[in-house]
Design a protein around this motif. Structure first.
Motif, PDB file in Angstrom:
ATOM      1  N   ASP A  73     105.007  28.358  68.522  1.00 14.34           N
ATOM      2  CA  ASP A  73     103.911  29.312  68.393  1.00 14.34           C
ATOM      3  C   ASP A  73     102.606  28.743  68.915  1.00 14.34           C
ATOM      4  N   VAL A  74     102.541  27.420  69.051  1.00 18.21           N
ATOM      5  CA  VAL A  74     101.337  26.787  69.587  1.00 18.21           C
ATOM      6  C   VAL A  74     101.769  25.546  70.359  1.00 18.21           C
ATOM      7  N   LEU A  75     101.069  25.296  71.461  1.00 15.02           N
ATOM      8  CA  LEU A  75     101.355  24.104  72.267  1.00 15.02           C
ATOM      9  C   LEU A  75     100.200  23.122  72.122  1.00 15.02           C
ATOM     10  N   ILE A  76     100.506  21.889  71.797  1.00 10.58           N
ATOM     11  CA  ILE A  76      99.484  20.847  71.737  1.00 10.58           C
ATOM     12  C   ILE A  76      99.755  19.870  72.874  1.00 10.58           C
ATOM     13  N   LEU A 103     101.222  30.679  80.930  1.00 10.54           N
ATOM     14  CA  LEU A 103     101.426  30.603  79.485  1.00 10.54           C
ATOM     15  C   LEU A 103     100.314  31.354  78.755  1.00 10.54           C
ATOM     16  N   ALA A 104      99.058  31.175  79.204  1.00 14.44           N
ATOM     17  CA  ALA A 104      97.930  31.848  78.559  1.00 14.44           C
ATOM     18  C   ALA A 104      98.091  33.357  78.676  1.00 14.44           C
ATOM     19  N   ALA A 105      98.553  33.816  79.852  1.00 14.63           N
ATOM     20  CA  ALA A 105      98.735  35.251  80.066  1.00 14.63           C
ATOM     21  C   ALA A 105      99.804  35.815  79.138  1.00 14.63           C
ATOM     22  N   ARG A 106     100.750  34.970  78.740  1.00  7.47           N
ATOM     23  CA  ARG A 106     101.781  35.420  77.790  1.00  7.47           C
ATOM     24  C   ARG A 106     101.302  35.340  76.348  1.00  7.47           C
ATOM     25  N   GLY A 107     100.050  34.895  76.158  1.00  2.00           N
ATOM     26  CA  GLY A 107      99.490  34.834  74.820  1.00  2.00           C
ATOM     27  C   GLY A 107      99.773  33.552  74.076  1.00  2.00           C
ATOM     28  N   THR A 108     100.223  32.502  74.785  1.00  3.30           N
ATOM     29  CA  THR A 108     100.512  31.232  74.130  1.00  3.30           C
ATOM     30  C   THR A 108      99.208  30.551  73.702  1.00  3.30           C
ATOM     31  N   THR A 109      99.118  30.176  72.438  1.00  2.50           N
ATOM     32  CA  THR A 109      97.959  29.429  71.954  1.00  2.50           C
ATOM     33  C   THR A 109      98.119  27.976  72.383  1.00  2.50           C
ATOM     34  N   MET A 110      97.039  27.396  72.930  1.00  4.13           N
ATOM     35  CA  MET A 110      97.138  26.011  73.402  1.00  4.13           C
ATOM     36  C   MET A 110      95.943  25.198  72.949  1.00  4.13           C
ATOM     37  N   LEU A 111      96.220  23.955  72.618  1.00  9.45           N
ATOM     38  CA  LEU A 111      95.188  22.986  72.271  1.00  9.45           C
ATOM     39  C   LEU A 111      95.391  21.830  73.250  1.00  9.45           C
ATOM     40  N   ILE A 112      94.417  21.649  74.155  1.00  2.03           N
ATOM     41  CA  ILE A 112      94.620  20.728  75.267  1.00  2.03           C
ATOM     42  C   ILE A 112      93.595  19.603  75.227  1.00  2.03           C
TER      43      ILE A 112
END
Lengths: 268, 339
Positions: A163-166, A189-198
């Motif tokens: 549900d979230v990518l770190i 990934l962002a366009a698919r709504g993936t939450t990311m912490l980079i």
């Protein structure tokens, strides 16, 4: 039911062996946000994000991930993309074998005949398609370039359907051409709504994807705002927040890395 | 050649060689992966103390060695996971203490002849008793079944321990399990290979297999094949040449390694000759705009009139290599390892 908040920290402290490295961290991240974590080396960025992964100790304060206390959350739902050097290994492995590790938390060793083998293969193939490595599933990972290896690590995390990518420095040490490809993968990934912490030093490379910037300095979250405000504050278009680290991490506007070809291949 | 099967000790030695040839490389590949190639040697040193305890107390030396080696394996894993600057020294103290205590105690025991000590240190085809064989069979079946069943977990933890911890895999238990599997393999191997050379059969077949394979799965299969060839070949050679079996097995494993190295060098020379496409930053894919043409098991992309196919980190020229294909859905290997 989709989570209401992805990450919710209230005065949280993280560290090693009982000693806090990061403290007083307060932030709330909603689904779909793509957050860049900036800050000088040694400021506590890694300690903070690794705390969310259960790799550093959560010492005090509230730390909820996916609406649950950090200690109770299903770890499969948090995808982790570590730095590339974790792919360096002394034995051969194919891209597909590495990505299959992402599916492992769904398997049980006492059910080797498990009926979801097909679902696993599908998830692995889909993850490789997203990062553009579908053609290289059978390749030896050590023969791939640095940028391709980063994408293998992203695919491994995606295979677990998190549900979230770190991500820890996904673009560091990657040549410009491969940075563009990586940025494209992150945009998908962002366009698919993936939450990311980079965690990154190279905000510019990811400028089109980032929706929010956190600055970690001296062991706490010292700044939190939009990329536009960050630009206004620093007086330069998104060029990272790099005082005190090595020149190869710099990518100021008009000064793009010149090593266009990544010679990370060990194909002999 | 078959007359060696007339001897009961040879039948025992050959069955023992079959068991260790299959088991040792399967455990050893994870030691290579974790860069712990020498840990088996250390456990062999400690197992000698266990053998000595067995001889002194007139119990079965294989069983006392097994208990000692497993306890040492657990201690090693605890020392390693605690880390710290002294953990390496702690292992050294344990290993040297084990072999020194073993030599002294065997000297004190009534069966402590130099020949007996040598057979434990370097292996002997006459040493495997029928009782040993039943114990070995039970232990080997356990080791092989465990390493096959848990292979994906052992692979994942050895590949990237931090990622494994982050995704909630039982990292500590998997590492402990590998350590115990190593100890059991050491004890199974000690009669035929000998305690001083024990690690060789876990490591050398894997070193050879790494030269010839691209995937972890195929590397494991090739290593087992090499392990069987070395162990069986070593026991047979040692019967005719009247040499210590352990050292003979290890030398044969090294000959296999040299042959594998030569084969891999030839393969690399051929690979270097395959036609690489011009360098481009563009990555071909389903949406890249270039026409994709099915070519055997992969896609070629039509790029300015020539065909590009993914290989390692670059693209190869297909069709430019002197052959063109009609659409026919055939599967073939291109010369030079191009896929």
């Amino acid at each position: 039911m989709p989570p209401v908040t992805i990450i919710d920290l209230q005065d949280a402290a993280f560290g090693y062996a009982g000693t806090p490295i990061v403290s007083g961290a307060t932030v709330s991240i909603a689904p779909g946000e793509v957050v860049a974590v900036l800050g000088p080396n040694g400021a506590g960025k890694s300690t903070l994000v690794k705390g969310l992964l259960g790799l550093t100790e959560h010492l005090s304060g509230r730390a909820n991930v996916l609406d649950q206390p950090l200690e109770e959350v299903d770890r499969r739902r948090i995808g982790y993309v570590p730095q590339r050097h974790t792919l360096a290994n002394s034995v051969r492995a194919t891209v597909a074998e590495i990505v299959a590790i992402g599916r492992l938390p769904y398997r049980s060793w006492w059910r080797p005949w498990r009926r979801d083998a097909y679902a696993d293969r599908q998830a692995i193939a889909r993850a490789l398609e997203v990062v553009g490595l579908g053609e290289r599933a059978g390749a030896d990972v050590s023969a791939l370039s640095g940028g391709q290896q980063r994408r293998v690590l992203i695919a491994r995390a995606l295979a677990a359907s998190p549900d979230v990518l770190i991500m820890d420095e996904p673009t560091a040490g990657v040549d410009h051409a491969n940075q563009l490809i990586l940025a494209g993968v992150l945009e998908t990934l962002a366009a698919r709504g993936t939450t990311m912490l980079i965690v990154t030093h190279e905000l510019q490379a990811l400028a089109d994807v980032i929706t929010r910037v956190l600055v970690v300095d001296e062991g706490t979250i010292s700044w939190d705002g939009s990329p536009a405000d960050f630009t206004t504050m620093t007086g330069a278009p998104l060029d990272g927040h790099h005082h005190g680290h090595s020149p190869e991490h710099r990518s100021t506007p008009g000064h793009l890395p010149t090593d266009t070809f990544d010679r990370g291949s060990s194909h002999a | 050649m078959l007359e060696l099967l007339d001897y009961a000790f040879m039948r025992n030695a050959l069955i023992a060689a079959l068991l260790i040839g299959a088991a040792a490389p399967q455990v050893g590949i994870f030691l290579v992966q974790r860069r712990l190639s020498l840990i088996g040697d250390g456990l062999g040193h400690v197992a000698l103390a266990g053998v000595a305890i067995g001889l002194l107390t007139s119990s079965e030396p294989v069983l006392t060695a097994l208990v000692t080696a497993v306890l040492a394996a657990v201690a090693i894993e605890v020392a390693r996971s605690r880390g710290g600057p002294s953990s390496d020294l702690a292992l050294a103290l344990m290993f040297y203490g084990g072999i020194a205590a073993g030599v002294v105690l065997i000297g004190l025991s009534p069966q402590g002849t130099p020949a007996n000590l040598t057979s434990y240190l370097f292996g002997s085809i006459t040493a495997t008793t029928t009782t040993d064989l039943y114990i070995f069979l039970a232990l080997t079946v356990t080791v092989v079944a465990t390493s096959i069943l848990l292979r994906p977990w052992l692979f994942a933890v050895a590949q990237d321990e931090e990622y494994a911890r982050a995704s909630g895999l039982p990292v500590v238990r998997i590492n402990l399990l590998l350590s115990i599997l190593t100890a059991v393999t050491v004890v199974v191997s000690m009669r035929v290979v000998g305690l001083l050379l024990i690690s060789a059969l876990m490591i050398i077949p894997n070193a050879s297999a790494q030269l010839l394979s691209r995937s972890f799965a195929s590397a494991t299969r090739i290593a087992v094949a090499f392990g069987l060839v070395s162990a069986l070949g070593g026991v047979v050679t040692s019967f005719y040449a009247e040499t210590p079996s352990g050292a003979t097995i290890v030398l044969i494993a090294l000959v296999v390694f040299c042959v594998a190295a030569a084969a891999s060098a030839i393969q690399h020379r051929r690979d270097a000759a395959h036609a690489r496409a011009e360098r481009h930053d563009h990555e071909h894919g389903p949406d890249c705009g270039h026409t994709a043409i099915a070519h055997g098991d992969h896609m070629d992309y039509l790029h300015d009139g020539h065909r590009h196919a993914a290989h390692a980190d670059h693209y190869d020229e297909h069709a430019a290599g002197g052959h063109t294909h009609e659409a026919g859905g055939h599967t073939h290997e291109h010369a030079g390892g191009a896929r």
